[in-house]
Design a protein around this motif. Structure first.
Motif: not given
Length: 66
Positions: A43-57
């Protein structure tokens, strides 16, 4: 297995530690201390990555693909 107390990931070095710990815990049974720790780390890893490495679908899609 020594439990690490990772409560948040604020920088890339924290992410590295969390990923290394998740690798150690990978395959742990659910509803065990190790499984619970792994779940929280993910959960923590996903939160960090979504904030710092967002993926535009929609990135990379042609107008005809949408």
């Amino acid at each position: 297995m020594k439990k690490l107390e990772i409560t948040k990931i604020e920088r890339s070095s924290d992410l590295t530690v969390a990923l290394e710990r998740a690798d150690v815990l990978w395959g742990s049974e659910q509803n065990t201390p190790e499984g619970d720790e792994l779940e929280r780390l993910v959960e923590l890893i996903e939160a960090y990555e979504s904030q710092h490495y967002p993926i535009n679908s929609a990135a990379g899609l042609k107008d005809t693909d949408r």
